[in-house]
Design a protein around this motif. Sequence first.
Motif, PDB file in Angstrom:
ATOM      1  N   LEU A 302       0.698  -1.266   0.103  1.00 57.90           N
ATOM      2  CA  LEU A 302      -0.281  -0.037  -0.155  1.00 57.90           C
ATOM      3  C   LEU A 302       0.867   1.206   0.074  1.00 57.90           C
ATOM      4  N   GLY A 303       2.166   1.247   0.931  1.00 54.32           N
ATOM      5  CA  GLY A 303       2.752   2.410   0.891  1.00 54.32           C
ATOM      6  C   GLY A 303       3.316   2.693  -0.568  1.00 54.32           C
ATOM      7  N   SER A 304       4.032   1.518  -1.284  1.00 55.83           N
ATOM      8  CA  SER A 304       4.482   1.904  -2.563  1.00 55.83           C
ATOM      9  C   SER A 304       3.638   2.295  -3.685  1.00 55.83           C
ATOM     10  N   GLU A 305       2.331   1.741  -3.587  1.00 55.09           N
ATOM     11  CA  GLU A 305       1.250   1.737  -4.258  1.00 55.09           C
ATOM     12  C   GLU A 305       0.835   3.375  -4.381  1.00 55.09           C
ATOM     13  N   GLN A 306       0.676   3.829  -2.868  1.00 57.49           N
ATOM     14  CA  GLN A 306       0.428   5.351  -2.743  1.00 57.49           C
ATOM     15  C   GLN A 306       1.758   6.380  -3.537  1.00 57.49           C
ATOM     16  N   GLN A 307       3.027   5.926  -2.874  1.00 57.97           N
ATOM     17  CA  GLN A 307       4.094   6.786  -3.279  1.00 57.97           C
ATOM     18  C   GLN A 307       4.158   6.735  -4.866  1.00 57.97           C
ATOM     19  N   ALA A 308       4.165   5.685  -5.544  1.00 54.32           N
ATOM     20  CA  ALA A 308       3.968   5.702  -6.976  1.00 54.32           C
ATOM     21  C   ALA A 308       2.922   6.507  -7.350  1.00 54.32           C
ATOM     22  N   SER A 309       1.834   6.598  -7.074  1.00 56.55           N
ATOM     23  CA  SER A 309       1.016   7.490  -7.334  1.00 56.55           C
ATOM     24  C   SER A 309       1.250   9.025  -7.335  1.00 56.55           C
ATOM     25  N   ILE A 310       1.876   9.303  -6.162  1.00 56.75           N
ATOM     26  CA  ILE A 310       2.519  10.671  -5.762  1.00 56.75           C
ATOM     27  C   ILE A 310       3.568  11.154  -6.627  1.00 56.75           C
ATOM     28  N   GLU A 311       4.464   9.932  -6.999  1.00 57.39           N
ATOM     29  CA  GLU A 311       5.668  10.234  -7.631  1.00 57.39           C
ATOM     30  C   GLU A 311       5.895   9.537  -8.809  1.00 57.39           C
ATOM     31  N   PRO A 312       5.209   9.270  -9.778  1.00 58.17           N
ATOM     32  CA  PRO A 312       5.333   8.465 -10.834  1.00 58.17           C
ATOM     33  C   PRO A 312       6.674   8.132 -11.645  1.00 58.17           C
ATOM     34  N   GLU A 313       7.542   9.165 -11.360  1.00 58.80           N
ATOM     35  CA  GLU A 313       8.737   9.124 -11.995  1.00 58.80           C
ATOM     36  C   GLU A 313       9.851   8.718 -11.098  1.00 58.80           C
ATOM     37  N   ASN A 314       9.429   8.362  -9.765  1.00 57.56           N
ATOM     38  CA  ASN A 314      10.398   7.816  -8.878  1.00 57.56           C
ATOM     39  C   ASN A 314      10.564   6.225  -9.282  1.00 57.56           C
ATOM     40  N   THR A 315      11.722   6.082 -10.100  1.00 65.30           N
ATOM     41  CA  THR A 315      12.027   4.740 -10.342  1.00 65.30           C
ATOM     42  C   THR A 315      12.336   3.793  -9.483  1.00 65.30           C
ATOM     43  N   TYR A 316      13.144   4.355  -8.127  1.00 66.40           N
ATOM     44  CA  TYR A 316      13.187   3.481  -7.257  1.00 66.40           C
ATOM     45  C   TYR A 316      11.771   2.659  -6.609  1.00 66.40           C
ATOM     46  N   ILE A 317      10.811   3.507  -6.477  1.00 58.82           N
ATOM     47  CA  ILE A 317       9.586   2.985  -6.129  1.00 58.82           C
ATOM     48  C   ILE A 317       8.997   1.945  -7.146  1.00 58.82           C
ATOM     49  N   GLN A 318       8.850   2.682  -8.262  1.00 63.22           N
ATOM     50  CA  GLN A 318       8.325   1.426  -9.476  1.00 63.22           C
ATOM     51  C   GLN A 318       9.070   0.233  -9.516  1.00 63.22           C
ATOM     52  N   ALA A 319      10.447   0.310  -9.393  1.00 63.79           N
ATOM     53  CA  ALA A 319      11.242  -0.754  -9.386  1.00 63.79           C
ATOM     54  C   ALA A 319      10.845  -1.791  -8.168  1.00 63.79           C
ATOM     55  N   ASN A 320      10.415  -1.390  -7.145  1.00 61.03           N
ATOM     56  CA  ASN A 320      10.174  -2.025  -5.967  1.00 61.03           C
ATOM     57  C   ASN A 320       8.584  -2.862  -5.867  1.00 61.03           C
ATOM     58  N   LEU A 321       7.678  -2.096  -6.693  1.00 62.82           N
ATOM     59  CA  LEU A 321       6.667  -2.608  -6.450  1.00 62.82           C
ATOM     60  C   LEU A 321       6.402  -3.812  -6.710  1.00 62.82           C
ATOM     61  N   ALA A 322       6.763  -4.699  -7.780  1.00 67.97           N
ATOM     62  CA  ALA A 322       6.689  -5.969  -8.164  1.00 67.97           C
ATOM     63  C   ALA A 322       7.379  -6.856  -7.064  1.00 67.97           C
ATOM     64  N   SER A 323       8.444  -6.425  -6.219  1.00 68.20           N
ATOM     65  CA  SER A 323       9.016  -7.247  -5.335  1.00 68.20           C
ATOM     66  C   SER A 323       7.917  -7.177  -4.032  1.00 68.20           C
ATOM     67  N   GLU A 324       7.369  -6.117  -3.861  1.00 66.20           N
ATOM     68  CA  GLU A 324       6.785  -5.954  -2.573  1.00 66.20           C
ATOM     69  C   GLU A 324       5.499  -6.836  -2.828  1.00 66.20           C
ATOM     70  N   TRP A 325       4.865  -6.664  -3.963  1.00 64.09           N
ATOM     71  CA  TRP A 325       3.565  -7.478  -4.337  1.00 64.09           C
ATOM     72  C   TRP A 325       3.922  -9.171  -3.891  1.00 64.09           C
ATOM     73  N   ASN A 326       5.130  -9.296  -4.550  1.00 61.34           N
ATOM     74  CA  ASN A 326       5.649 -10.790  -4.365  1.00 61.34           C
ATOM     75  C   ASN A 326       5.698 -11.201  -2.891  1.00 61.34           C
ATOM     76  N   ILE A 327       6.330 -10.213  -2.008  1.00 58.87           N
ATOM     77  CA  ILE A 327       6.434 -10.445  -0.653  1.00 58.87           C
ATOM     78  C   ILE A 327       4.840 -10.888  -0.154  1.00 58.87           C
ATOM     79  N   PHE A 328       4.060  -9.990  -0.565  1.00 54.55           N
ATOM     80  CA  PHE A 328       2.693 -10.078  -0.104  1.00 54.55           C
ATOM     81  C   PHE A 328       1.921 -11.605  -0.509  1.00 54.55           C
ATOM     82  N   ASP A 329       2.227 -11.755  -1.722  1.00 54.95           N
ATOM     83  CA  ASP A 329       1.862 -13.108  -2.117  1.00 54.95           C
ATOM     84  C   ASP A 329       2.131 -14.030  -1.498  1.00 54.95           C
ATOM     85  N   VAL A 330       3.520 -14.010  -0.854  1.00 52.82           N
ATOM     86  CA  VAL A 330       4.250 -15.409  -0.348  1.00 52.82           C
ATOM     87  C   VAL A 330       3.602 -15.338   1.083  1.00 52.82           C
TER      88      VAL A 330
END
Length: 972
Positions: A302-330
């Motif tokens: 949720l934090g990364s999804e919100q931050q990505a919506s605030i800063e769509p140009e923040n590549t660090y957050i965008q790159a981490n989104l997939a890994s954080e969804w993976n953590i949630f899925d596991v």
Amino acid sequence: MSLDTLIRRSSLPCPDVGAAQAAEWLATYYGLSGTLKELGSHQDRNFLVDCGDGRRFVLKICHGDYSTTELAAQHAALRHLSRESPVRVPAVMPTLKGEDVLTVDHNGNAVHFRVLEFINGQSLAHVAHLNRHIVTGLAKLCARVDVALAGFEHAGLDRVLQWDPRHAFALIEHLLPVIPDADKRACIAEAAEQAQAYLLPLVASLPVQAIHMDITEYNVVWARDAHRQWQLQGLIDFGDLIRTWRIADLSVTCAALLHHAEGDPFFILPAVQAYHLINPLQTEELLALWPLIVARSAVLVLGSEQQASIEPENTYIQANLASEWNIFDVATSVPIALMEAAILDAVGEWESDEEPELFSPLLPSLSRQGFTLVDLGVLSEHFVAGNWEQSGIDEQLLREAAQAHGLAASRYGEYRLSRTLPDSTKEPDTFALHTELYIPHGTVVHAPFAGILRHTADGALQLVGAEVSLRLWGVRSDFDSGVEFGAGDVIGQGGGALIVQLCSEPDVSPPLFTTPSRAPAWRSLCPSPKGLLGFDCDAPALADSAALLARRDASFARSQKHYYQAPPQIERGWRNHLIDLQGRSYLDMLNNVAVLGHGHPRMAEVASRQWSLLNTNSRFHYAAIAEFSERLLKLAPAGMDRVFLVNSGTEANDLAIRLAWAYSGGRDVLSVLEAYHGWSVATDAISTSIADNPQALSTRPDWVHPVVAPNTYRGEFRGADTAPFYLRSVDAYLSALKEQGRQVAGFICEPVYGNAGGISLPPGYLQQVYARVRDQGGVCIADEVQVGYGRLGQFFWGFEEQGVVPDIITMAKGMGNGHPLGAVITRCEIAEALEAEGYFFSSSGGSPVSCRIGMAVLDVMEEEKLWENARVVGGYFKERLLTLIDKHPLAGAVHGSGFYLGLELVRDRETLEPATEETAYLCDRLRELGIFMQPTGDYLNILKIKPPMVTSRRSVDFFVDSVSKVLGELES
């Protein structure tokens, strides 16, 4: 706690500060200049500062919304840890005026500015697979930091932070709308609700202290040591420092590990064990750990999804989104109750209930009739010749037992052989969490306890009680879901197969089978149904494999090594696979003894038949010894007409040396460096492999003369046209012996360089050596123990590749498919020379059983076209291995042919620096993936690939793909 503050802080973008502005501040306030490189961050703006003179720093800029007291707490913690802990942390660099923190106005907003020491090394965030050393290293670091911070106090620790798990559920509720997908929103909400329900009863008992709360692969710095192993260098980024529940620190580390878990939540258990050994956790903390991990995973997403919506140009957050969804899925892939049980079991805190629950009989009409328990385990006598691979074999065996005995049942808690998975990295789900009964049609089924009936989507009838639920398959019931029953009430009828499973968690739907690693946890939730069946249906517990290994070490001489530090206990084999007692299949890529594969029915049949008739020594007269000797001579070159039968390759080579001595009248033998020929006094003397004997080069007797190894890949002379150069060493020894008036007895070598991974000798090498040795009255011995007998594919004998005919051929290994059997083939005049020293005799060599087995091996090799398989599949194997060279820098060369191959690993293809440590890691990692492989060569940097000759293309693909996967891990 102010919810408004929490929400505001969770919505802050990174400060809008560019590199030019940061460099200006750095020069003005710190007197530092250099190149700036932006580092990724969630809400701070960070730069790596390289001053160009060896000094490097991290420039950190955060919002003025965070107080300087909070930053002062971080700095105080850094100083505290530098004094109280062996963990290295960054030093705080003061400004020119001696200040730790600067607050400046930037575009109307206050930002805090500070500089920290840079710790050399790298994070392992990019590494796909974290090995156990790294996993436990992270946990140990977390534990040591928590121990050191236990007494640390500072006013800045009492802060409002979005990552504080005490606020997780309020934050989740607020942030849920940032997820546009309704199904994903519902999934997060449900996970958070379950985690909160488990956590709330524990909160009052959770210890509170200062913690780092971000000890993850991103914030721990590592570097490779001289042995290519990752070593921890330090801990950075104290931005989340806070006083909260102690267990939250480990939960953050474990949640991060889930990204590297390849879907397996049990991946974290070694980390929990490692932490607990250093900083023991209370039971309530252990129970809270997994709910906190689930909550953390939801907040991350949720934090990364919100931050990505605030800063769509923040590549660090965008790159981490997939890994954080993976953590949630596991984190949400298994029930919380299961992980709580697994965590408690991992640290020895699980207390099993020894008292069986009291139930009414499930099948009271059968209570006086005995059930036949059918053994479906790994060692079951019902399984022969791979029949367990037949679909439905377990059910077939149960039906047959029921037809023969009336009633039959499988065993609860048994590791089923039928569920093994050959050629798979996946751990098989072999452990039965249920019992299957075969009962007469019309058998009445009763409720063993009071509960509510449910019909499940998978066709089961479920009875949900107050503390336990029962699932039944194969019961016909006329009652609808929601009907309440009392203990003893009739709920339906059964007939034929009836599957029975209990579960202590009514809302959990357990599998019927689980993997060995998950078995203890699932078993705690799914107890044996013996209490309601009225008979003991439990499988016997497996013996403690570690204790058995200790018994071996206590009684079996230590110099007789075993593969791996903690080897699986192998008790069964089939074709080119070996199977442990828990039903895990391992691809056998190193067993050149079992040419026909393991468990071949012809071997059992022939050996049993001959044993039932006769087994004695070769001085008696029986047909088998003549028949087998004739068969062997048909395989040998023309002119060879005598056979000796022994028990091993060592005995064959030892006898070959005696024959050379007797025939030549000399004692001096030329052997080849880096070779292995056996363990007897004579064969050990001519073996010069320092991998097998570190003292080999300094302990040779004076009759042994090791010539330079004609290794065309990493030898003194490289390439195909090098025979003349390697012959110099042979000439030098022969010349010296001639000058000294010493008679050379012979020359022995493998015609294909087996111990170096199957390297072909330079063309023409043996022709020249054989001619020189024979000119001086010596004999030429071809050691075909490893490489001969069809294994090379293109050639039946290794010496055929060199276009020569030896005077003596030695062989063993695959001759008996695991039965002790070896042979020496030579000419009559050489064989009879031994008679001057007395007769030769081997008690078991050439026995009737050995001879019949030897002939059966030859028969099967012909019938199953194994020599052809070695040529065709072996050729495909080499082609696939060669593709690794283009893909992986560590893959230096591929040697050999057929099913005798070598993959040599190097760190540099020019210098050929051997990748010894990487090869050891590769072999250990392959075992984890279900493959047995070991290194060879003087530098132990070559994979010695010599599988059974029944190996298939599927197995080849599995092996090469797995090697490629691990090489990728090593190179990441």
